[in-house]
Write a protein that holds these residues in place. Structure first.
Motif, short mmCIF file in Angstrom:
data_model
loop_
_atom_site.label_atom_id
_atom_site.label_comp_id
_atom_site.label_asym_id
_atom_site.label_seq_id
_atom_site.Cartn_x
_atom_site.Cartn_y
_atom_site.Cartn_z
N ARG A 134 11.16 4.65 5.18
CA ARG A 134 10.33 3.29 5.26
C ARG A 134 8.93 3.64 4.72
O ARG A 134 7.88 2.87 4.68
CB ARG A 134 10.31 2.60 6.59
CG ARG A 134 11.51 1.81 6.87
CD ARG A 134 11.46 0.68 7.70
NE ARG A 134 12.78 0.28 8.18
CZ ARG A 134 13.48 0.36 9.36
NH1 ARG A 134 12.98 1.36 10.24
NH2 ARG A 134 14.69 -0.09 9.30
N GLY A 135 8.63 4.78 4.36
CA GLY A 135 7.41 5.10 3.41
C GLY A 135 7.43 4.54 2.15
O GLY A 135 8.62 3.75 1.63
N ASP A 184 9.36 10.25 5.00
CA ASP A 184 9.53 9.65 6.24
C ASP A 184 10.08 8.16 5.68
O ASP A 184 9.80 7.68 4.72
CB ASP A 184 8.18 9.31 6.87
CG ASP A 184 7.52 10.18 7.39
OD1 ASP A 184 8.29 11.05 8.10
OD2 ASP A 184 6.27 10.44 7.44
N TYR A 219 6.34 3.79 -8.51
CA TYR A 219 6.20 3.38 -7.03
C TYR A 219 7.56 3.26 -6.30
O TYR A 219 8.68 2.63 -7.26
CB TYR A 219 5.53 1.93 -6.62
CG TYR A 219 4.21 1.80 -6.90
CD1 TYR A 219 3.40 3.16 -6.98
CD2 TYR A 219 3.28 0.80 -6.91
CE1 TYR A 219 1.83 2.90 -6.98
CE2 TYR A 219 1.96 0.68 -6.87
CZ TYR A 219 1.33 1.83 -6.95
OH TYR A 219 -0.16 1.74 -6.95
N ASN A 227 0.72 -1.17 0.18
CA ASN A 227 0.13 0.06 0.05
C ASN A 227 1.07 1.23 -0.13
O ASN A 227 1.76 1.25 0.95
CB ASN A 227 -1.03 0.04 1.07
CG ASN A 227 -1.82 -1.10 1.20
OD1 ASN A 227 -2.63 -1.26 0.13
ND2 ASN A 227 -2.44 -1.61 2.36
N THR A 228 0.39 2.32 -0.79
CA THR A 228 1.35 3.42 -0.87
C THR A 228 0.89 4.54 0.30
O THR A 228 -0.26 4.29 0.83
CB THR A 228 1.08 4.23 -2.11
OG1 THR A 228 -0.23 4.38 -2.39
CG2 THR A 228 1.61 3.37 -3.30
N THR A 229 1.84 5.10 0.74
CA THR A 229 1.62 5.91 1.92
C THR A 229 1.31 7.31 1.51
O THR A 229 1.01 8.47 2.54
CB THR A 229 2.86 5.72 2.95
OG1 THR A 229 4.07 6.14 2.15
CG2 THR A 229 3.11 4.22 3.55
N ARG A 230 1.68 7.61 0.42
CA ARG A 230 1.54 9.10 -0.11
C ARG A 230 1.73 9.25 -1.69
O ARG A 230 2.39 8.43 -2.01
CB ARG A 230 2.72 9.70 0.38
CG ARG A 230 2.95 11.23 0.06
CD ARG A 230 4.26 11.81 0.95
NE ARG A 230 4.65 13.08 0.74
CZ ARG A 230 5.58 13.81 1.04
NH1 ARG A 230 6.53 12.98 1.60
NH2 ARG A 230 5.88 15.19 0.75
N THR A 231 1.08 10.12 -2.33
CA THR A 231 1.00 10.43 -3.62
C THR A 231 1.57 11.77 -3.83
O THR A 231 1.31 12.73 -3.12
CB THR A 231 -0.42 10.17 -4.44
OG1 THR A 231 -0.67 8.97 -4.21
CG2 THR A 231 -0.27 10.72 -5.80
N VAL A 291 6.19 5.32 -1.80
CA VAL A 291 5.24 6.62 -2.15
C VAL A 291 5.06 6.17 -3.59
O VAL A 291 5.78 5.46 -4.34
CB VAL A 291 5.95 7.87 -2.03
CG1 VAL A 291 6.27 8.13 -0.48
CG2 VAL A 291 7.46 7.68 -2.85
#
Length: 538
Positions: free
Chosen positions: A417-418, A415, A481, A345-349, A420
């Motif tokens: 270990r994000g 951050d 990604y 799952n992506t944490t940020r776009t 993105v």
């Protein structure tokens, strides 16, 4: 040429520690950077040489090797070398760009201490300051697999590096002055292959044998197409990713990119043209070298083999055909396909849109409206020493603003270990090429028009390649990604060097709050100091 006592003491300590701890092998280099006369296009120019060579010495390493590279600056202006695609894990201190390192002053030296940790592949190094790249100073950089790691093709009979790209007859200081005045660069004067114009370089082969060619586009402003007369080329590796071994007649190689191919000398014993030509330009430039069969019965003949010129769809389809070899091992024994990037799952776009604003009456280039200007102190040093007034986190937005451009020392916070999603959006009618230092990313999609959330339905979430430099076609988008697995201050830049020089870049600060050696190495004891960092203790 003299080197400082501190440098020799540092190297001795490194050797003693390495022997005592049984560490990975060390390789040592002493480089003297000078000006010298070169003739890439038949006209004498002032070039940048390393140990009297242009291109510079080849770096040949093996996964996990430690490289100790002492660089002495004999130029009359500050100098730095950066390592395109080399990840510098936990170690942005060695990245060699102005956001991380103080320049090496004239008459001084700096010793880079870097490890090619958990990495294989084909790359290059280049001078990162003051438009020096237009004067040379670049060279090849290969990282071979360890002997215990299987490689998905038989050992080739030879391994050749091709550093190709556009070239100007003008001195780099003249080109820099054009940009500083607010004007665009003129069209390049020609193309070069390994620092030479057409038919000045020969690659020898034996009939029936297979050879590896590692081709990098080290140019300033233009994409190129690579081909060999009468021969197919089999793609095997792209910037550290083993690929499905597709066969092509020719390959588009965009600014800053590197491709590795196998070529079998399976044709009648003659000499054949190796050709590079410009892509997406109204005037097509070319340069050629010679593929020479050892039992050749004749020299090269006929016209240069033709290739694509302005066709964009052809290039897009080729780019989409690149696939990762899921069963091949990377730098470690586990298969490349064991990392299921499409299931994370992506944490940020982050959406990044390029533009070409006029600011204060001069041509600039911007990302999300921000045109980067260097600070008086490297950002990594300012961050480490907590020096105020150098940069501000969040000084570049995550999304296009739609407004005009402005000047700023732009740093984006991220951050550790994000994971993105990065979308490069190109509303301009020229191709863009983007590079991200310190990271390898998965190119999940590219298409024309405007990106939207619905574009994700067509992402490749299974077997796209991982790389560090990617193209964005005109009026198109490219999506990535990217695991944020490397703490540090990392340059995100255009590989079009005129655009990069005029602001088409920013820095990504990947931060870990744990302050652990597992996440990031400490500041090197030999780190140079400049600007507001002068007087701080390493």
């Amino acid at each position: 040429m003299g080197y400082s006592k501190q440098c020799y003491v540092l190297l001795l300590v490194v050797l003693l520690v390495a022997c005592a701890n049984g560490e990975d092998p060390y390789r040592f280099y002493n480089w003297n950077v000078t000006y010298g006369d070169i003739y890439p296009l038949g006209v004498k120019q002032q070039g940048i040489l390393i140990n009297g060579q242009f291109p510079g010495p080849q770096i040949e390493s093996v996964t996990n090797d430690n490289l100790i590279i002492n660089v002495f600056n004999s130029l009359d202006e500050p100098f730095l070398i950066s390592w395109n695609g080399v990840l510098q894990r936990r170690n942005s201190w060695q990245d060699g760009v102005y956001g991380t390192n103080c320049p090496i002053s004239p008459g001084q030296n700096f010793t880079y201490i870097l490890q090619v940790k958990d990495q294989i592949g084909s790359y290059f190094y280049f001078p990162s300051l003051a438009f020096h790249k237009a004067a040379g100073g670049y060279g090849g950089f290969t990282i071979a697999s360890r002997s215990v790691i299987p490689v998905p093709f038989d050992p080739p009979s030879g391994d050749y590096t091709i550093l190709a790209g556009d070239w100007y007859k003008r001195n780099h200081t003249d080109l820099r002055a054009i940009l500083d005045s607010g004007s665009d660069l003129p069209f390049p004067d020609g193309l070069v292959i390994n620092g030479r114009g057409s038919n000045a370089y020969t690659f020898a082969v034996d009939q029936g044998k297979t050879y590896r060619f590692r081709i990098s586009n080290v140019g300033i402003t233009t994409s190129i197409n690579f081909r060999i007369q009468g021969h197919k080329i089999k793609l095997v590796e792209v910037e550290g990713s083993h690929t499905l071994q597709n066969t092509y007649d020719s390959l588009d190689i965009h600014l800053g990119q590197t491709y590795s191919v196998l070529v079998t000398a399976d044709q009648p014993p003659h000499d054949y043209y190796i050709v590079v030509t410009t892509r997406f330009t109204s005037q097509v430039l070319n340069a050629s070298s010679i593929l020479h069969y050892s039992n050749s019965a004749g020299s090269v003949s006929g016209p240069l083999p033709g290739g694509p010129t302005t066709e964009i769809d052809w290039s897009v389809e080729q780019a989409r055909s690149l696939r990762r070899n899921l069963t091949a091992s990377g730098p470690r024994p586990n298969p490349q396909g064991s990392y299921h990037y499409g299931m994370i799952n992506t944490t940020r776009t982050i959406r990044l849109q390029n533009s070409a604003p006029i600011i204060n009456g001069k041509q600039r280039y911007a990302v999300n409206g921000v045109s980067f200007i260097p600070a008086d102190t490297p950002l990594k040093l300012a961050d480490h020493f907590n020096i105020q007034g150098v940069f501000s986190l969040g000084s570049i937005p995550d999304n296009p603003t739609g407004g005009g451009g402005y000047l700023q020392t732009s740093v984006m916070a991220a951050d550790f270990r994000g994971f993105v999603e990065v979308v490069f959006e190109n509303p301009e009618d020229t191709l863009q090429s983007w590079h991200i230092d310190g990271h390898s990313f998965f190119v999940v999609g590219m298409d024309g028009g405007q990106w939207s959330a619905a574009s994700r339905l067509n992402y490749n979430l299974r077997d796209t390649i991982a790389r560090s430099t990617v193209q964005v076609y005109p009026k198109s988008w490219t999506a990535l990604y990217m695991p944020l697995d490397n703490v540090g201050m990392w340059n995100v830049r255009s590989e079009n060097w005129a655009r990069q020089y005029l602001g088409h870049q920013f820095y990504l600060r990947v931060y870990s709050s744990t302050n652990s050696l597992r996440d990031e190495y400490p500041i090197p004891s030999n780190a140079l100091q400049c600007g507001k960092a002068v007087g701080h203790h390493n």
